[in-house]
Design a protein around this motif. Structure first.
Motif, short mmCIF file in Angstrom:
data_model
loop_
_atom_site.label_atom_id
_atom_site.label_comp_id
_atom_site.label_asym_id
_atom_site.label_seq_id
_atom_site.Cartn_x
_atom_site.Cartn_y
_atom_site.Cartn_z
N LYS A 76 1.20 -1.01 -0.25
CA LYS A 76 -0.33 -0.20 -0.21
C LYS A 76 0.49 1.13 0.09
O LYS A 76 0.58 2.23 -0.43
CB LYS A 76 -0.83 0.09 1.39
CG LYS A 76 -2.07 -1.19 1.06
CD LYS A 76 -2.88 -1.12 1.96
CE LYS A 76 -4.18 -1.51 2.24
NZ LYS A 76 -5.04 -1.95 3.24
N GLN A 77 1.92 1.12 0.90
CA GLN A 77 2.69 2.46 0.84
C GLN A 77 3.42 2.69 -0.81
O GLN A 77 3.49 3.92 -1.23
CB GLN A 77 3.75 2.02 2.10
CG GLN A 77 4.91 3.31 2.24
CD GLN A 77 5.98 3.08 3.23
OE1 GLN A 77 5.98 1.47 3.90
NE2 GLN A 77 6.44 3.73 3.37
N SER A 78 3.79 1.55 -1.08
CA SER A 78 4.90 1.64 -2.31
C SER A 78 4.28 1.74 -3.51
O SER A 78 4.87 2.14 -5.00
CB SER A 78 6.03 1.41 -2.11
OG SER A 78 6.40 0.05 -2.60
N GLN A 79 3.84 0.60 -3.81
CA GLN A 79 2.42 0.56 -4.84
C GLN A 79 3.29 -0.51 -5.75
O GLN A 79 3.42 -0.39 -6.63
CB GLN A 79 1.98 1.60 -5.22
CG GLN A 79 0.22 2.62 -4.91
CD GLN A 79 0.23 1.55 -4.40
OE1 GLN A 79 -0.79 0.89 -5.35
NE2 GLN A 79 -0.94 1.58 -3.08
N GLU A 80 4.43 -1.16 -5.03
CA GLU A 80 5.25 -2.26 -6.33
C GLU A 80 4.68 -3.36 -5.19
O GLU A 80 4.08 -3.89 -4.48
CB GLU A 80 6.63 -2.05 -5.05
CG GLU A 80 7.61 -3.14 -5.47
CD GLU A 80 9.37 -2.29 -5.61
OE1 GLU A 80 10.52 -3.16 -6.03
OE2 GLU A 80 9.15 -1.91 -4.08
N ALA A 81 5.00 -4.59 -6.50
CA ALA A 81 4.43 -6.01 -6.31
C ALA A 81 5.72 -6.70 -5.83
O ALA A 81 6.63 -6.07 -6.41
CB ALA A 81 3.84 -6.81 -8.36
N LEU A 82 5.09 -7.77 -4.25
CA LEU A 82 6.16 -8.60 -4.24
C LEU A 82 6.20 -9.23 -4.01
O LEU A 82 7.28 -9.93 -4.24
CB LEU A 82 5.77 -7.93 -2.42
CG LEU A 82 4.84 -6.27 -2.22
CD1 LEU A 82 5.26 -6.64 -0.86
CD2 LEU A 82 6.22 -5.57 -1.70
N GLY A 83 4.93 -10.00 -4.28
CA GLY A 83 5.44 -11.17 -5.02
C GLY A 83 3.47 -11.63 -5.34
O GLY A 83 2.50 -11.31 -5.70
#
Length: 185
Positions: A76-83
């Protein structure tokens, strides 16, 4: 071009949003399923972006047939896909499904799956009436063994030399979480 028709719910936790894997996510899926630190214990791996289409087809088939669903885990913070995290082998008749997950290594040891897994289990309980959630983890994948136990799964036993991977037999540890378990969510 894949045309996925179903719209699974977006699941949320305090730190993450679990969003449907879309055809445009193929480069991200390739990044994870070709990463040398991710694939040693994962059941599939791809050597090219084009070959990763087989995994995208797998996700689409699960949705179309109603036997599973996978989500990308977004910060939610970076909008980056983590997995990714999801379920498959859903059997309504037997009220069970199997779960799986992987994370890009830079997000390991940050409690990502520990936080995301309960959201998936709650979804399975409430929307799919699943009683038994299973996970099969390759022997030696101690990080995943510990994670499953931390979120309440019970190690039921090990299927010795039950599959062949890279021309060698591997053993799989069987984990389960029942709706009647104390942490059954």
């Amino acid at each position: 071009m894949l045309k996925w028709q179903l719209m699974p719910p977006i699941l949320t936790t305090d730190r993450f949003t679990l969003q449907r894997i879309e055809p445009a996510d193929q480069p991200f899926i390739f990044e994870g399923l070709s990463h040398p630190q991710v694939i040693p214990y994962y059941g599939v791996r791809y050597d090219s972006l084009e070959a990763t289409k087989a995994q995208m087809d797998f996700y689409e088939t699960l949705e179309r047939e109603g036997t599973g669903q996978w989500w990308k885990i977004i910060s939610k913070q970076s909008q980056e896909a983590l997995g990714v995290i999801g379920y498959y082998y859903y059997q309504a008749k037997h009220k069970k499904a199997e779960v799986g997950f992987w994370l890009l290594p830079r997000f390991w040891k940050q409690g990502v799956v520990t936080e995301a897994m309960p959201a998936v289990i709650r979804y399975l309980r409430r929307e799919k009436d699943v009683h038994r959630v299973e996970a099969m983890v390759e022997e030696g994948n101690t990080a995943s063994h510990r994670l499953l136990e931390r979120v309440g799964f019970l190690h039921e036993g090990t299927m010795r030399d039950c599959e062949i991977k890279d021309s060698h037999f591997i053993s799989l540890r069987i984990y389960s979480l029942l709706s009647t378990d104390p942490k059954g969510l």
